[in-house]
Design a protein around this motif. Sequence first.
Motif, PDB file in Angstrom:
ATOM      1  N   ALA A 107      34.408  47.609  47.598  1.00  0.00           N
ATOM      2  CA  ALA A 107      33.732  46.622  46.751  1.00  0.00           C
ATOM      3  C   ALA A 107      32.494  46.068  47.451  1.00  0.00           C
ATOM      4  O   ALA A 107      31.435  45.937  46.845  1.00  0.00           O
ATOM      5  N   VAL A 108      32.625  45.770  48.729  1.00  0.00           N
ATOM      6  CA  VAL A 108      31.498  45.243  49.504  1.00  0.00           C
ATOM      7  C   VAL A 108      30.413  46.310  49.655  1.00  0.00           C
ATOM      8  O   VAL A 108      29.222  46.026  49.490  1.00  0.00           O
ATOM      9  N   ARG A 109      30.808  47.538  49.925  1.00  0.00           N
ATOM     10  CA  ARG A 109      29.837  48.628  50.064  1.00  0.00           C
ATOM     11  C   ARG A 109      29.031  48.793  48.772  1.00  0.00           C
ATOM     12  O   ARG A 109      27.801  48.932  48.796  1.00  0.00           O
ATOM     13  N   TYR A 110      29.720  48.757  47.641  1.00  0.00           N
ATOM     14  CA  TYR A 110      29.054  48.866  46.341  1.00  0.00           C
ATOM     15  C   TYR A 110      28.094  47.685  46.120  1.00  0.00           C
ATOM     16  O   TYR A 110      26.955  47.874  45.702  1.00  0.00           O
ATOM     17  N   ALA A 111      28.567  46.481  46.416  1.00  0.00           N
ATOM     18  CA  ALA A 111      27.744  45.285  46.228  1.00  0.00           C
ATOM     19  C   ALA A 111      26.477  45.358  47.078  1.00  0.00           C
ATOM     20  O   ALA A 111      25.393  45.033  46.603  1.00  0.00           O
ATOM     21  N   LEU A 112      26.615  45.791  48.315  1.00  0.00           N
ATOM     22  CA  LEU A 112      25.453  45.925  49.192  1.00  0.00           C
ATOM     23  C   LEU A 112      24.467  46.954  48.657  1.00  0.00           C
ATOM     24  O   LEU A 112      23.253  46.738  48.667  1.00  0.00           O
ATOM     25  N   PHE A 113      24.980  48.066  48.188  1.00  0.00           N
ATOM     26  CA  PHE A 113      24.109  49.105  47.630  1.00  0.00           C
ATOM     27  C   PHE A 113      23.342  48.580  46.424  1.00  0.00           C
ATOM     28  O   PHE A 113      22.135  48.759  46.306  1.00  0.00           O
ATOM     29  N   GLU A 114      24.055  47.908  45.523  1.00  0.00           N
ATOM     30  CA  GLU A 114      23.440  47.444  44.284  1.00  0.00           C
ATOM     31  C   GLU A 114      22.493  46.267  44.467  1.00  0.00           C
ATOM     32  O   GLU A 114      21.541  46.128  43.717  1.00  0.00           O
ATOM     33  N   ASN A 115      22.750  45.403  45.456  1.00  0.00           N
ATOM     34  CA  ASN A 115      21.899  44.218  45.587  1.00  0.00           C
ATOM     35  C   ASN A 115      20.817  44.367  46.662  1.00  0.00           C
ATOM     36  O   ASN A 115      20.205  43.391  47.074  1.00  0.00           O
ATOM     37  N   GLY A 116      20.564  45.593  47.093  1.00  0.00           N
ATOM     38  CA  GLY A 116      19.487  45.816  48.059  1.00  0.00           C
ATOM     39  C   GLY A 116      19.857  45.437  49.477  1.00  0.00           C
ATOM     40  O   GLY A 116      18.993  45.052  50.260  1.00  0.00           O
ATOM     41  N   HIS A 117      21.137  45.523  49.816  1.00  0.00           N
ATOM     42  CA  HIS A 117      21.653  45.238  51.163  1.00  0.00           C
ATOM     43  C   HIS A 117      21.428  43.792  51.593  1.00  0.00           C
ATOM     44  O   HIS A 117      21.124  43.514  52.746  1.00  0.00           O
ATOM     45  N   HIS A 118      21.607  42.871  50.652  1.00  0.00           N
ATOM     46  CA  HIS A 118      21.526  41.433  50.948  1.00  0.00           C
ATOM     47  C   HIS A 118      22.942  40.909  51.177  1.00  0.00           C
ATOM     48  O   HIS A 118      23.563  40.356  50.277  1.00  0.00           O
ATOM     49  N   SER A 119      23.450  41.080  52.387  1.00  0.00           N
ATOM     50  CA  SER A 119      24.822  40.663  52.682  1.00  0.00           C
ATOM     51  C   SER A 119      25.018  39.160  52.509  1.00  0.00           C
ATOM     52  O   SER A 119      26.113  38.708  52.178  1.00  0.00           O
ATOM     53  N   ILE A 162      22.888  37.849  43.793  1.00  0.00           N
ATOM     54  CA  ILE A 162      24.238  37.359  44.057  1.00  0.00           C
ATOM     55  C   ILE A 162      25.290  38.231  43.387  1.00  0.00           C
ATOM     56  O   ILE A 162      25.222  38.521  42.195  1.00  0.00           O
ATOM     57  N   VAL A 163      26.254  38.653  44.201  1.00  0.00           N
ATOM     58  CA  VAL A 163      27.376  39.465  43.719  1.00  0.00           C
ATOM     59  C   VAL A 163      28.659  38.771  44.153  1.00  0.00           C
ATOM     60  O   VAL A 163      28.817  38.392  45.310  1.00  0.00           O
ATOM     61  N   TRP A 164      29.565  38.595  43.204  1.00  0.00           N
ATOM     62  CA  TRP A 164      30.863  38.008  43.502  1.00  0.00           C
ATOM     63  C   TRP A 164      31.842  39.125  43.825  1.00  0.00           C
ATOM     64  O   TRP A 164      31.857  40.176  43.183  1.00  0.00           O
ATOM     65  N   ILE A 165      32.699  38.883  44.822  1.00  0.00           N
ATOM     66  CA  ILE A 165      33.748  39.814  45.221  1.00  0.00           C
ATOM     67  C   ILE A 165      35.070  39.059  45.149  1.00  0.00           C
ATOM     68  O   ILE A 165      35.174  37.942  45.637  1.00  0.00           O
ATOM     69  N   GLY A 166      36.070  39.680  44.543  1.00  0.00           N
ATOM     70  CA  GLY A 166      37.390  39.065  44.462  1.00  0.00           C
ATOM     71  C   GLY A 166      38.380  40.019  43.838  1.00  0.00           C
ATOM     72  O   GLY A 166      38.065  41.178  43.567  1.00  0.00           O
ATOM     73  N   LYS A 167      39.588  39.535  43.616  1.00  0.00           N
ATOM     74  CA  LYS A 167      40.638  40.354  43.008  1.00  0.00           C
ATOM     75  C   LYS A 167      40.889  39.898  41.575  1.00  0.00           C
ATOM     76  O   LYS A 167      40.836  38.711  41.273  1.00  0.00           O
ATOM     77  N   ASN A 168      41.188  40.876  40.717  1.00  0.00           N
ATOM     78  CA  ASN A 168      41.549  40.533  39.343  1.00  0.00           C
ATOM     79  C   ASN A 168      43.054  40.279  39.263  1.00  0.00           C
ATOM     80  O   ASN A 168      43.769  40.348  40.279  1.00  0.00           O
ATOM     81  N   ALA A 169      43.562  40.011  38.082  1.00  0.00           N
ATOM     82  CA  ALA A 169      44.973  39.666  37.899  1.00  0.00           C
ATOM     83  C   ALA A 169      45.907  40.836  38.225  1.00  0.00           C
ATOM     84  O   ALA A 169      47.085  40.628  38.490  1.00  0.00           O
ATOM     85  N   ARG A 170      45.377  42.052  38.234  1.00  0.00           N
ATOM     86  CA  ARG A 170      46.183  43.238  38.545  1.00  0.00           C
ATOM     87  C   ARG A 170      46.099  43.637  40.012  1.00  0.00           C
ATOM     88  O   ARG A 170      46.622  44.658  40.419  1.00  0.00           O
ATOM     89  N   GLY A 171      45.375  42.862  40.814  1.00  0.00           N
ATOM     90  CA  GLY A 171      45.275  43.123  42.242  1.00  0.00           C
ATOM     91  C   GLY A 171      44.175  44.097  42.628  1.00  0.00           C
ATOM     92  O   GLY A 171      44.059  44.468  43.789  1.00  0.00           O
ATOM     93  N   GLN A 172      43.346  44.498  41.684  1.00  0.00           N
ATOM     94  CA  GLN A 172      42.221  45.385  41.984  1.00  0.00           C
ATOM     95  C   GLN A 172      41.050  44.541  42.492  1.00  0.00           C
ATOM     96  O   GLN A 172      40.865  43.408  42.059  1.00  0.00           O
ATOM     97  N   TRP A 173      40.258  45.117  43.369  1.00  0.00           N
ATOM     98  CA  TRP A 173      39.070  44.424  43.861  1.00  0.00           C
ATOM     99  C   TRP A 173      37.952  44.575  42.854  1.00  0.00           C
ATOM    100  O   TRP A 173      37.750  45.640  42.272  1.00  0.00           O
ATOM    101  N   VAL A 174      37.223  43.497  42.634  1.00  0.00           N
ATOM    102  CA  VAL A 174      36.127  43.453  41.669  1.00  0.00           C
ATOM    103  C   VAL A 174      34.850  43.065  42.397  1.00  0.00           C
ATOM    104  O   VAL A 174      34.851  42.174  43.245  1.00  0.00           O
TER     105      VAL A 174
END
Length: 87
Positions: free
Chosen positions: A43-55, A13-25
Amino acid sequence: MNSVEPPSSGSHIVWIGKNARGQWVAQHQNGLYGGLFVNRADAVRYALFENGHHSEAIIAVGCILELDMASHPTANAALGEAGSRAA
């Protein structure tokens, strides 16, 4: 036919969202990995790479998401070792 296997546990599980400065996390739920990104697609591309492409294991959060790499015991130990070597 390609099939997508669900993650065996919550380990992907990877969370995707924006921080208080408007950057994607993108942040692994246990703090094993994460990063700051200019846009959602990166951010999504990175998350997919790191979690083994489990969208199915990428969760968009609607609240402020701050990158916290020190929340995992392994990360805390590595930070402590790096600090002691630098001193």
